[in-house]
Design a protein around this motif. Structure first.
Motif, PDB file in Angstrom:
ATOM      1  N   ASP A  77       0.834  -1.221  -0.071  1.00  0.00           N
ATOM      2  CA  ASP A  77       0.086  -0.113   0.032  1.00  0.00           C
ATOM      3  C   ASP A  77       0.947   1.274   0.167  1.00  0.00           C
ATOM      4  OD1 ASP A  77      -2.589   1.521   0.464  1.00  0.00           O
ATOM      5  OD2 ASP A  77      -1.450   1.864   2.302  1.00  0.00           O
ATOM      6  N   ARG A  78       2.017   1.256   0.744  1.00  0.00           N
ATOM      7  CA  ARG A  78       2.728   2.510   0.848  1.00  0.00           C
ATOM      8  C   ARG A  78       3.585   2.394  -0.645  1.00  0.00           C
ATOM      9  NH1 ARG A  78       7.120   0.236   4.774  1.00  0.00           N
ATOM     10  NH2 ARG A  78       7.127  -1.465   3.240  1.00  0.00           N
ATOM     11  N   ALA A  80       1.987   1.805  -3.511  1.00  0.00           N
ATOM     12  CA  ALA A  80       1.158   2.321  -4.221  1.00  0.00           C
ATOM     13  C   ALA A  80       0.457   3.684  -4.030  1.00  0.00           C
ATOM     14  CB  ALA A  80      -0.093   1.439  -3.927  1.00  0.00           C
ATOM     15  N   ARG A  81       0.863   4.192  -2.910  1.00  0.00           N
ATOM     16  CA  ARG A  81       0.677   5.625  -2.634  1.00  0.00           C
ATOM     17  C   ARG A  81       1.509   6.420  -3.212  1.00  0.00           C
ATOM     18  NH1 ARG A  81       0.277   6.235   3.194  1.00  0.00           N
ATOM     19  NH2 ARG A  81       0.720   3.994   3.427  1.00  0.00           N
ATOM     20  N   LEU A  82       2.904   5.893  -3.118  1.00  0.00           N
ATOM     21  CA  LEU A  82       4.040   6.710  -3.683  1.00  0.00           C
ATOM     22  C   LEU A  82       3.919   6.933  -5.004  1.00  0.00           C
ATOM     23  CD1 LEU A  82       7.011   5.848  -1.520  1.00  0.00           C
ATOM     24  CD2 LEU A  82       5.623   7.906  -1.380  1.00  0.00           C
ATOM     25  N   GLU A  84       1.322   6.551  -7.013  1.00  0.00           N
ATOM     26  CA  GLU A  84       0.115   7.267  -7.171  1.00  0.00           C
ATOM     27  C   GLU A  84       0.497   8.902  -7.322  1.00  0.00           C
ATOM     28  OE1 GLU A  84      -3.634   8.438  -8.215  1.00  0.00           O
ATOM     29  OE2 GLU A  84      -2.718   6.322  -8.133  1.00  0.00           O
ATOM     30  N   ARG A  85       1.400   9.146  -6.369  1.00  0.00           N
ATOM     31  CA  ARG A  85       1.644  10.613  -6.237  1.00  0.00           C
ATOM     32  C   ARG A  85       2.743  11.017  -7.042  1.00  0.00           C
ATOM     33  NH1 ARG A  85       3.095  14.999  -6.326  1.00  0.00           N
ATOM     34  NH2 ARG A  85       3.452  16.574  -4.484  1.00  0.00           N
ATOM     35  N   ILE A 203       3.763  11.709   2.736  1.00  0.00           N
ATOM     36  CA  ILE A 203       2.821  10.420   2.293  1.00  0.00           C
ATOM     37  C   ILE A 203       3.016   9.268   3.361  1.00  0.00           C
ATOM     38  CG2 ILE A 203       2.576   8.547   0.467  1.00  0.00           C
ATOM     39  CD1 ILE A 203       2.336  11.071  -1.462  1.00  0.00           C
ATOM     40  N   LEU A 204       4.506   8.973   3.777  1.00  0.00           N
ATOM     41  CA  LEU A 204       4.769   7.983   4.510  1.00  0.00           C
ATOM     42  C   LEU A 204       4.541   8.142   6.194  1.00  0.00           C
ATOM     43  CD1 LEU A 204       7.602   6.542   2.162  1.00  0.00           C
ATOM     44  CD2 LEU A 204       5.417   5.705   2.361  1.00  0.00           C
TER      45      LEU A 204
END
Ligand code: AMP
Ligand code: MG
Length: 315
Positions: A77-78, A80-82, A84-85, A203-204
């Motif tokens: 998930d981490r 995926a978020r990075l 995405e951004r 983000i993290l």
């Protein structure tokens, strides 16, 4: 620089070279990359030969989008978020390698993780799309020289060692990508670069900095990756195997369990090095005996890795 019809034709040509296992320099938003098919051990060995680096460091594997890495690494998930951004963009993530990954073990220097990135450059993205495979690429400069930000820099350093240099103008960012390790619980910054630490922390949350708080100060970027070492003891400069040892041969040999290169080809030996060490590293043997490798060309990097593999553990 817009993508002109001439650029489109050049991209198609470069993609064909990559698919054939040849090397192509290509522009990214950070620096020019020296690219080869990341799933082709021989192409990856050729990258190290062209750079003339006396050691194998893990390379960044480039893809046209996040989905391109689905079969190669595990994205939590981490990640995926990075993605995405910051993708496409100057952020490289070190992620766990999937067991069935087709990426060359030489590209990740034998590690269980792979560094992946989607570059934000229209020519790079078009090339990666057209090639239809992941592309391993360090900066397109000879070892020890500064990273190239124009096609001219690449030609000055690596002329004659590449099938083609794809010209995409000057690089926008000019510094290398930020490298963040997400292969363990605490995200760790391995190399500062185009994406800031603050942006990552937004983000993290917590991000550790590699080398911080350790004696001796921060290590140099090339030293950050831990090294692959077989579980079995490795014995160098062997002429034959002792009982219950596997023999990893080089050149003509009797009783070889595996041969890095029967015809003494160092590029072939480099291509085989990590995959052969891994396949011999099993409890049926009590050790791995390795025949001598000449100390020239890629032999320097091969011997560097073998010496590390043979070094006493726990240091
Ligand atoms: P370059 O290819 O010159 O941009 O450098 C790639 C950087 O990513 C180096 O600092 C490597 O040590 C780092 N790197 C690449 N793959 C890995 C990996 N699997 N684990 C840790 N660090 C890596
Ligand atoms: Mg570099």
């Amino acid at each position: 620089m817009p993508i002109t019809p001439a650029t489109v034709a050049a991209i198609a040509e470069a993609a064909a070279f990559l698919r054939a296992g040849s090397l192509v320099a290509f522009p990214t938003e950070t620096v020019y990359g020296l690219g080869g098919d990341a799933t082709d051990d021989r192409a990856v060995a050729a990258i190290f030969a062209a750079k003339g680096r006396p050691a194998f460091n893990p390379l960044i594997v480039h893809g046209p989008d996040r989905d391109a890495f689905g079969a190669a690494v595990i994205m939590d998930d981490r990640a995926a978020r990075l993605a995405e951004r910051f993708w496409p963009g100057p952020l490289t993530m070190v992620l766990p390698r999937r067991a069935e990954s087709a990426v060359s073990l030489l590209a990740s220097a034998g590690l269980d993780s792979i560094a992946v990135r989607v570059p934000a450059h229209p020519v790079a993205l078009a090339l990666l799309q057209a090639a239809g495979r992941l592309v391993a690429a360090p900066s397109a400069n000879p070892s020890g020289r500064i990273s190239p930000t124009t096609a001219r820099h690449v030609a000055d350093g690596l002329d004659g060692k590449l099938a083609m240099i794809l010209d995409g103008g000057a690089c926008r960012v000019g510094v290398e990508s930020t490298v963040i390790d997400l292969s363990s619980r605490t995200p760790t910054l391995l190399r500062p670069g185009g994406v800031t630490l603050e942006a990552l922390r937004d983000i993290l949350g917590t991000v550790a900095i590699a080398g911080a708080g350790q004696s001796g100060g921060p290590r140099s970027p090339g030293m950050l990756a831990s090294h692959y070492a077989p579980a079995l003891p490795v014995r160098l400069n062997a002429t034959a195997a002792e009982p219950a040892e596997a023999l990893l041969a080089f050149g003509p040999a009797e009783g070889a369990t595996l041969n890095l290169s029967a015809d003494e080809n160092l590029a072939e030996a480099a291509a085989n090095l990590f995959s052969m060490l891994r396949s011999l590293d099993r409890p049926d043997y009590r050790g791995i005996a390795v025949m001598p490798i000449p100390e020239d060309g890629l032999g320097l990097a091969i011997n560097d890795r073998l010496r590390r593999a043979a070094a006493p553990r726990g240091v």
